[in-house]
Design a protein around this motif. Sequence first.
Motif, PDB file in Angstrom:
ATOM      1  N   GLY A   1      11.489  14.718 -16.078  1.00  0.00           N
ATOM      2  CA  GLY A   1      12.770  14.174 -16.020  1.00  0.00           C
ATOM      3  C   GLY A   1      12.631  12.756 -15.230  1.00  0.00           C
ATOM      4  N   LYS A   2      13.693  12.162 -15.109  1.00  0.00           N
ATOM      5  CA  LYS A   2      13.745  10.737 -14.067  1.00  0.00           C
ATOM      6  C   LYS A   2      13.183  11.233 -12.609  1.00  0.00           C
ATOM      7  N   SER A   3      13.772  12.377 -12.250  1.00  0.00           N
ATOM      8  CA  SER A   3      13.714  12.989 -10.829  1.00  0.00           C
ATOM      9  C   SER A   3      12.187  13.165 -10.748  1.00  0.00           C
ATOM     10  N   ASP A   4      11.288  13.391 -11.683  1.00  0.00           N
ATOM     11  CA  ASP A   4       9.825  13.617 -11.328  1.00  0.00           C
ATOM     12  C   ASP A   4       9.250  12.460 -11.195  1.00  0.00           C
ATOM     13  N   TYR A   5       9.857  11.223 -11.679  1.00  0.00           N
ATOM     14  CA  TYR A   5       9.314   9.791 -11.461  1.00  0.00           C
ATOM     15  C   TYR A   5       9.815   9.058 -10.157  1.00  0.00           C
ATOM     16  N   LEU A   6      11.063   9.315  -9.776  1.00  0.00           N
ATOM     17  CA  LEU A   6      11.812   8.738  -8.609  1.00  0.00           C
ATOM     18  C   LEU A   6      11.607   9.426  -7.299  1.00  0.00           C
ATOM     19  N   THR A   7      11.659  10.696  -7.425  1.00  0.00           N
ATOM     20  CA  THR A   7      11.567  11.486  -6.082  1.00  0.00           C
ATOM     21  C   THR A   7      10.587  10.969  -5.183  1.00  0.00           C
ATOM     22  N   GLY A   8       9.352  10.811  -5.357  1.00  0.00           N
ATOM     23  CA  GLY A   8       8.227  10.394  -4.283  1.00  0.00           C
ATOM     24  C   GLY A   8       8.705   9.144  -3.853  1.00  0.00           C
ATOM     25  N   PHE A   9       9.252   8.123  -4.574  1.00  0.00           N
ATOM     26  CA  PHE A   9       9.645   6.828  -4.030  1.00  0.00           C
ATOM     27  C   PHE A   9      10.754   7.114  -3.187  1.00  0.00           C
ATOM     28  N   VAL A  10      11.897   7.799  -3.466  1.00  0.00           N
ATOM     29  CA  VAL A  10      13.017   7.996  -2.424  1.00  0.00           C
ATOM     30  C   VAL A  10      12.541   8.584  -1.181  1.00  0.00           C
ATOM     31  N   SER A  11      11.793   9.492  -1.172  1.00  0.00           N
ATOM     32  CA  SER A  11      11.094  10.170   0.115  1.00  0.00           C
ATOM     33  C   SER A  11      10.180   9.489   1.003  1.00  0.00           C
ATOM     34  N   LEU A  12      10.518   8.367   1.359  1.00  0.00           N
ATOM     35  CA  LEU A  12       9.884   7.391   2.126  1.00  0.00           C
ATOM     36  C   LEU A  12       9.299   8.165   3.337  1.00  0.00           C
TER      37      LEU A  12
ATOM     38  N   ILE B   1       0.720  -1.267  -0.132  1.00  0.00           N
ATOM     39  CA  ILE B   1      -0.188  -0.136   0.155  1.00  0.00           C
ATOM     40  C   ILE B   1       0.898   1.393  -0.031  1.00  0.00           C
ATOM     41  N   PRO B   2       2.170   1.555   0.874  1.00  0.00           N
ATOM     42  CA  PRO B   2       2.768   2.396   0.699  1.00  0.00           C
ATOM     43  C   PRO B   2       3.562   2.737  -0.533  1.00  0.00           C
ATOM     44  N   LEU B   3       3.865   1.683  -1.270  1.00  0.00           N
ATOM     45  CA  LEU B   3       4.396   1.605  -2.589  1.00  0.00           C
ATOM     46  C   LEU B   3       3.507   2.138  -3.779  1.00  0.00           C
ATOM     47  N   LEU B   4       2.034   1.888  -3.537  1.00  0.00           N
ATOM     48  CA  LEU B   4       1.163   2.297  -4.470  1.00  0.00           C
ATOM     49  C   LEU B   4       0.697   3.660  -4.260  1.00  0.00           C
ATOM     50  N   LYS B   5       0.719   4.035  -3.013  1.00  0.00           N
ATOM     51  CA  LYS B   5       0.614   5.601  -2.576  1.00  0.00           C
ATOM     52  C   LYS B   5       1.479   6.447  -3.290  1.00  0.00           C
ATOM     53  N   LYS B   6       2.888   5.754  -3.129  1.00  0.00           N
ATOM     54  CA  LYS B   6       3.928   6.583  -3.760  1.00  0.00           C
ATOM     55  C   LYS B   6       3.535   6.647  -5.246  1.00  0.00           C
ATOM     56  N   GLY B   7       3.054   5.712  -5.839  1.00  0.00           N
ATOM     57  CA  GLY B   7       3.072   5.698  -7.515  1.00  0.00           C
ATOM     58  C   GLY B   7       2.001   6.569  -7.864  1.00  0.00           C
ATOM     59  N   LEU B   8       1.055   6.662  -7.094  1.00  0.00           N
ATOM     60  CA  LEU B   8      -0.243   7.455  -7.405  1.00  0.00           C
ATOM     61  C   LEU B   8       0.019   8.822  -7.157  1.00  0.00           C
ATOM     62  N   GLN B   9       1.016   9.380  -6.061  1.00  0.00           N
ATOM     63  CA  GLN B   9       1.504  10.565  -5.636  1.00  0.00           C
ATOM     64  C   GLN B   9       2.485  11.070  -6.964  1.00  0.00           C
ATOM     65  N   THR B  10       3.161   9.983  -7.703  1.00  0.00           N
ATOM     66  CA  THR B  10       3.838  10.220  -8.800  1.00  0.00           C
ATOM     67  C   THR B  10       3.086  10.575 -10.053  1.00  0.00           C
ATOM     68  N   LEU B  11       2.004   9.962 -10.328  1.00  0.00           N
ATOM     69  CA  LEU B  11       0.883  10.250 -11.400  1.00  0.00           C
ATOM     70  C   LEU B  11       0.368  11.750 -10.912  1.00  0.00           C
TER      71      LEU B  11
END
Length: 173
Positions: free
Chosen positions: A162-173, A10-20
């Motif tokens: 850029g790549k950071s737009d995709y990854l930043t939300g996942f790195v900041s757990l 669930i935290p992973l999905l939340k981060k993915g939805l935040q990325t979207l």
Amino acid sequence: MTSQIYTETIPLLKKGLQTLLTILQKAESHAKETNTPAPDLITANLIADMKPLSFQIIVAIDTSLKLLARASFLEPPTTKPPTTTPTFEDLTTRLTKTIADLENADPALLAANAGKTFKAPMGPNEIEFTPESYAARFAVPNFFFHVVTAYSILRAKGVPLGKSDYLTGFVSL
């Protein structure tokens, strides 16, 4: 006792939805700055036989909600395709509501169902899963296929991502 679904998936999905949400906000800003009609981005795809951006976002949302329902042993919500082209606001509202739904998941219910089996339709077949195997073998891969496809569509349409737009939300757990 907590479940893997509650603590990891669930935290992973939340981060993915935040990325979207993040990339959708950038797309909306880009559309305004370049006078691009919003539907030109929302209905964009990578190739003619591929579903549009709005579909990618809606399926990522639906995949999250179905996982939560199935892991809770509740009937998954039935989804109907929109009858009109959604707006940026429509998609943002759906994403925000889904994030809230995931945040309100009942950890005790998820833990009580850990390891139990259920059947889920996959095309013309039904496959037996546990919540954990459903997450690992279907929900998470399907979810990220649609998140990355949404990102790729917007990149191809010139949205400055850029790549950071995709990854930043996942790195900041």
